[in-house]
Design a protein around this motif. Structure first.
Motif, PDB file in Angstrom:
ATOM      1  N   ASP A  58      11.354 -12.269   8.450  1.00  0.00           N
ATOM      2  CA  ASP A  58      10.865 -11.620   9.681  1.00  0.00           C
ATOM      3  C   ASP A  58      11.738 -11.484  10.892  1.00  0.00           C
ATOM      4  OD1 ASP A  58       8.575 -11.606   8.088  1.00  0.00           O
ATOM      5  OD2 ASP A  58       7.404 -13.425   8.963  1.00  0.00           O
ATOM      6  N   ARG A  59      12.441 -12.631  11.135  1.00  0.00           N
ATOM      7  CA  ARG A  59      13.495 -12.533  12.156  1.00  0.00           C
ATOM      8  C   ARG A  59      14.574 -11.620  12.055  1.00  0.00           C
ATOM      9  NH1 ARG A  59      13.477 -18.960  12.361  1.00  0.00           N
ATOM     10  NH2 ARG A  59      11.625 -19.274  13.993  1.00  0.00           N
ATOM     11  N   VAL A  60      15.108 -11.495  10.988  1.00  0.00           N
ATOM     12  CA  VAL A  60      16.335 -10.500  10.497  1.00  0.00           C
ATOM     13  C   VAL A  60      15.620  -9.325  10.437  1.00  0.00           C
ATOM     14  CG1 VAL A  60      17.850 -10.105   8.821  1.00  0.00           C
ATOM     15  CG2 VAL A  60      17.685 -12.294   9.131  1.00  0.00           C
ATOM     16  N   ARG A  61      14.487  -9.113   9.942  1.00  0.00           N
ATOM     17  CA  ARG A  61      13.833  -7.757   9.958  1.00  0.00           C
ATOM     18  C   ARG A  61      13.618  -7.105  11.309  1.00  0.00           C
ATOM     19  NH1 ARG A  61      13.018  -3.271   9.847  1.00  0.00           N
ATOM     20  NH2 ARG A  61      11.979  -1.906   8.801  1.00  0.00           N
ATOM     21  N   GLU A  62      13.437  -8.098  12.295  1.00  0.00           N
ATOM     22  CA  GLU A  62      13.273  -7.502  13.769  1.00  0.00           C
ATOM     23  C   GLU A  62      14.664  -6.697  14.358  1.00  0.00           C
ATOM     24  OE1 GLU A  62      11.984 -10.629  15.889  1.00  0.00           O
ATOM     25  OE2 GLU A  62       9.941 -10.810  15.067  1.00  0.00           O
ATOM     26  N   ARG A  63      15.693  -7.377  13.471  1.00  0.00           N
ATOM     27  CA  ARG A  63      16.873  -6.780  14.312  1.00  0.00           C
ATOM     28  C   ARG A  63      17.684  -5.547  13.186  1.00  0.00           C
ATOM     29  NH1 ARG A  63      19.286 -10.010  18.335  1.00  0.00           N
ATOM     30  NH2 ARG A  63      18.041 -11.952  18.746  1.00  0.00           N
ATOM     31  N   TYR A  64      17.327  -5.956  11.961  1.00  0.00           N
ATOM     32  CA  TYR A  64      18.139  -5.010  10.935  1.00  0.00           C
ATOM     33  C   TYR A  64      17.338  -4.482   9.907  1.00  0.00           C
ATOM     34  CZ  TYR A  64      22.222  -7.601  13.010  1.00  0.00           C
ATOM     35  OH  TYR A  64      23.162  -8.287  13.673  1.00  0.00           O
ATOM     36  N   PRO A  65      17.681  -3.205   9.363  1.00  0.00           N
ATOM     37  CA  PRO A  65      17.129  -2.588   8.268  1.00  0.00           C
ATOM     38  C   PRO A  65      17.519  -3.450   7.105  1.00  0.00           C
ATOM     39  CG  PRO A  65      18.273  -0.793   9.524  1.00  0.00           C
ATOM     40  CD  PRO A  65      18.585  -2.039  10.039  1.00  0.00           C
ATOM     41  N   LEU A  66      16.542  -3.631   6.331  1.00  0.00           N
ATOM     42  CA  LEU A  66      16.710  -4.380   5.081  1.00  0.00           C
ATOM     43  C   LEU A  66      16.833  -3.400   3.687  1.00  0.00           C
ATOM     44  CD1 LEU A  66      14.614  -7.482   5.735  1.00  0.00           C
ATOM     45  CD2 LEU A  66      17.063  -7.388   5.794  1.00  0.00           C
ATOM     46  N   ALA A  67      17.572  -4.046   2.821  1.00  0.00           N
ATOM     47  CA  ALA A  67      17.194  -3.349   1.381  1.00  0.00           C
ATOM     48  C   ALA A  67      17.026  -4.609   0.500  1.00  0.00           C
ATOM     49  CB  ALA A  67      18.643  -2.926   0.721  1.00  0.00           C
ATOM     50  N   MET A  68      16.301  -4.621  -0.504  1.00  0.00           N
ATOM     51  CA  MET A  68      15.711  -5.463  -1.393  1.00  0.00           C
ATOM     52  C   MET A  68      16.613  -5.371  -3.024  1.00  0.00           C
ATOM     53  SD  MET A  68      11.667  -5.841  -0.502  1.00  0.00           S
ATOM     54  CE  MET A  68      11.324  -6.610  -2.280  1.00  0.00           C
ATOM     55  N   ASP A  93       5.950  -4.900   0.963  1.00  0.00           N
ATOM     56  CA  ASP A  93       5.047  -4.640   1.861  1.00  0.00           C
ATOM     57  C   ASP A  93       5.537  -5.011   3.510  1.00  0.00           C
ATOM     58  OD1 ASP A  93       3.835  -2.759   0.244  1.00  0.00           O
ATOM     59  OD2 ASP A  93       2.135  -4.065  -0.386  1.00  0.00           O
ATOM     60  N   ARG A  94       5.853  -6.438   3.478  1.00  0.00           N
ATOM     61  CA  ARG A  94       6.290  -7.147   4.354  1.00  0.00           C
ATOM     62  C   ARG A  94       7.554  -6.908   4.801  1.00  0.00           C
ATOM     63  NH1 ARG A  94       4.785 -13.334   5.185  1.00  0.00           N
ATOM     64  NH2 ARG A  94       5.724 -13.926   7.403  1.00  0.00           N
ATOM     65  N   ALA A  95       8.637  -6.685   4.065  1.00  0.00           N
ATOM     66  CA  ALA A  95      10.143  -6.342   4.373  1.00  0.00           C
ATOM     67  C   ALA A  95      10.268  -4.796   5.051  1.00  0.00           C
ATOM     68  CB  ALA A  95      10.985  -6.813   3.489  1.00  0.00           C
ATOM     69  N   ARG A  96       9.402  -4.165   4.255  1.00  0.00           N
ATOM     70  CA  ARG A  96       9.373  -2.512   4.646  1.00  0.00           C
ATOM     71  C   ARG A  96      11.045  -2.205   4.279  1.00  0.00           C
ATOM     72  NH1 ARG A  96       7.321  -4.744   9.163  1.00  0.00           N
ATOM     73  NH2 ARG A  96       9.065  -3.796  10.641  1.00  0.00           N
ATOM     74  N   PRO A  97      11.518  -2.490   3.211  1.00  0.00           N
ATOM     75  CA  PRO A  97      12.922  -2.147   3.051  1.00  0.00           C
ATOM     76  C   PRO A  97      13.378  -0.673   2.825  1.00  0.00           C
ATOM     77  CG  PRO A  97      11.760  -2.655   0.880  1.00  0.00           C
ATOM     78  CD  PRO A  97      10.736  -2.695   2.005  1.00  0.00           C
ATOM     79  N   LEU A  98      14.429  -0.412   3.154  1.00  0.00           N
ATOM     80  CA  LEU A  98      15.044   0.980   2.774  1.00  0.00           C
ATOM     81  C   LEU A  98      14.592   1.423   1.352  1.00  0.00           C
ATOM     82  CD1 LEU A  98      18.506   0.535   4.511  1.00  0.00           C
ATOM     83  CD2 LEU A  98      16.810   1.854   5.298  1.00  0.00           C
ATOM     84  N   TRP A  99      14.799   0.570   0.533  1.00  0.00           N
ATOM     85  CA  TRP A  99      14.558   0.633  -0.942  1.00  0.00           C
ATOM     86  C   TRP A  99      14.501  -0.778  -1.750  1.00  0.00           C
ATOM     87  CZ3 TRP A  99      18.831   3.692   1.076  1.00  0.00           C
ATOM     88  CH2 TRP A  99      20.086   3.103   1.043  1.00  0.00           C
ATOM     89  N   VAL A 140       3.548   0.532  -9.915  1.00  0.00           N
ATOM     90  CA  VAL A 140       3.128  -0.848  -9.167  1.00  0.00           C
ATOM     91  C   VAL A 140       3.800  -1.061  -7.442  1.00  0.00           C
ATOM     92  CG1 VAL A 140       3.261  -3.251  -9.096  1.00  0.00           C
ATOM     93  CG2 VAL A 140       2.766  -2.110 -11.202  1.00  0.00           C
ATOM     94  N   LEU A 141       4.969  -0.532  -7.565  1.00  0.00           N
ATOM     95  CA  LEU A 141       5.448  -0.738  -6.262  1.00  0.00           C
ATOM     96  C   LEU A 141       5.453   0.401  -5.201  1.00  0.00           C
ATOM     97  CD1 LEU A 141       9.064  -1.993  -7.487  1.00  0.00           C
ATOM     98  CD2 LEU A 141       7.287  -3.233  -6.385  1.00  0.00           C
ATOM     99  N   GLU A 142       4.668   1.669  -5.931  1.00  0.00           N
ATOM    100  CA  GLU A 142       4.501   2.771  -5.026  1.00  0.00           C
ATOM    101  C   GLU A 142       5.824   3.313  -4.343  1.00  0.00           C
ATOM    102  OE1 GLU A 142       1.005   0.991  -2.786  1.00  0.00           O
ATOM    103  OE2 GLU A 142      -0.054   2.648  -3.939  1.00  0.00           O
ATOM    104  N   ARG A 143       6.911   3.225  -5.058  1.00  0.00           N
ATOM    105  CA  ARG A 143       8.368   3.706  -4.443  1.00  0.00           C
ATOM    106  C   ARG A 143       8.967   3.886  -5.582  1.00  0.00           C
ATOM    107  NH1 ARG A 143       9.240   0.111  -0.048  1.00  0.00           N
ATOM    108  NH2 ARG A 143       7.074  -0.692  -0.207  1.00  0.00           N
ATOM    109  N   SER A 144      10.178   4.805  -5.537  1.00  0.00           N
ATOM    110  CA  SER A 144      11.161   4.832  -6.459  1.00  0.00           C
ATOM    111  C   SER A 144      12.015   3.652  -6.439  1.00  0.00           C
ATOM    112  CB  SER A 144      11.900   6.332  -6.347  1.00  0.00           C
ATOM    113  OG  SER A 144      10.887   7.408  -6.383  1.00  0.00           O
ATOM    114  N   LEU A 145      12.740   3.198  -7.559  1.00  0.00           N
ATOM    115  CA  LEU A 145      13.543   2.270  -7.582  1.00  0.00           C
ATOM    116  C   LEU A 145      15.143   2.893  -7.512  1.00  0.00           C
ATOM    117  CD1 LEU A 145      12.187   0.208 -10.657  1.00  0.00           C
ATOM    118  CD2 LEU A 145      12.384  -0.786  -8.255  1.00  0.00           C
TER     119      LEU A 145
END
Length: 283
Positions: A58-68, A93-99, A140-145
């Motif tokens: 959560d703290r890193v996500r406040e500062r930077y975009p994330l990829a999973m 859903d929590r991390a809201r990643p780029l992908w 299931v993920l509702e997004r492209s991999l």
């Protein structure tokens, strides 16, 4: 051979230069801006119910975009673990990643995880299985991999496709994108005697969203994808050829062992940024 792709939203484009988020750097990344353009997390390290990992996330996500980036989806296995996919969806859903990305591989069978990225036979049957599994996962993920090309050390007698043809077909059939690991192309080309240039020529570069750069080690006769060395000159040269053919793309230095200080990794990232600018100007 190509079947129609489902109507998943295409993975977004992001132009930036990032690093893998590793525990040794948690304190710095949580409290410092401007260290990189994004950070990539290993998904399984954060697929927990609570505690410090999610606080860090959560703290890193406040500062930077994330990829999973995952290592246990086992897309080439007998069947997908839908419990795993649901936990992965909750994390996304929590991390809201780029992908969200994973590998062209299988990781075990019968409920046993080998904790290794095992190579697939490059056959029509395997392609059909991967196509079905990627579509299920994306539903299931509702997004492209994004699918990453692995490094490999063996081939199968029944192989009938090249790896680049296999990946191209997966993109066409499923709408997935590619995480192109340049080090893995370099390692596999050396180990199997194919041309890295042929590999690049056969890829759909419009599907590439991310590039991995890493180092490897020399085994007795094979190169081993150890991720414990700086990016070597041969991989830098292949990267320059690769990035010149990409549009808007994210580039990341991947280091998993013998991890140096952040400043050393950022120096490699600066080189990646400089080479990308030079290659695109020359293209």
């Amino acid at each position: 051979m190509t079947q129609s792709a489902p109507s998943h939203v295409s993975p977004p484009r992001f132009s930036g230069f990032g690093l893998g988020l590793r525990p040794v750097h948690y304190a710095d990344v949580q409290h410092t801006d401007g260290l990189a353009d994004f950070f990539e997390i290993i998904s399984e390290n954060f697929m927990v119910d609570g505690g410090r990992p999610l606080q860090v996330l959560d703290r890193v996500r406040e500062r930077y975009p994330l990829a999973m980036h995952g290592v246990s989806m086992s897309l080439g296995g007998e069947r997908l673990d839908h419990g795993y996919l649901k936990r992965l969806k909750a994390l996304a859903d929590r991390a809201r990643p780029l992908w969200v990305s994973d590998h062209l591989c299988w990781t075990g069978t019968g409920g046993i995880n080998s904790h290794d990225l095992l190579p697939l036979p490059l056959t029509e049957a395997a392609l059909d299985r991967l196509t079905a599994h990627i579509r299920q996962a994306q539903d299931v993920l509702e997004r492209s991999l994004l699918i990453e090309n692995p490094s490999s050390y063996i081939t199968y007698p029944e192989d009938s496709l090249t790896e680049w043809t296999f990946l191209s077909e997966l993109c066409a059939r499923t709408g997935c994108g590619l995480l192109l690991d340049v080090n893995n192309i370099y390692v596999s080309a050396h180990n199997h005697g194919f041309s890295a240039q042929d590999y690049l020529d056969g890829l759909p570069f419009d599907r590439v969203r991310q590039i991995h750069l890493a180092g490897h080690s020399q085994g007795e006769s094979l190169l081993i994808d150890t991720h414990d060395q700086p990016v070597p000159d041969g991989v830098w040269q292949l990267y320059a050829q690769t990035v010149a053919r990409c549009g808007e793309v994210a580039v990341m230095i991947e280091r998993d062992d013998d991890i140096p200080p952040l400043d050393d990794l950022r120096a490699e990232l600066d080189r990646a940024r400089s080479l990308a600018g030079q290659a695109r100007q020359a293209a």
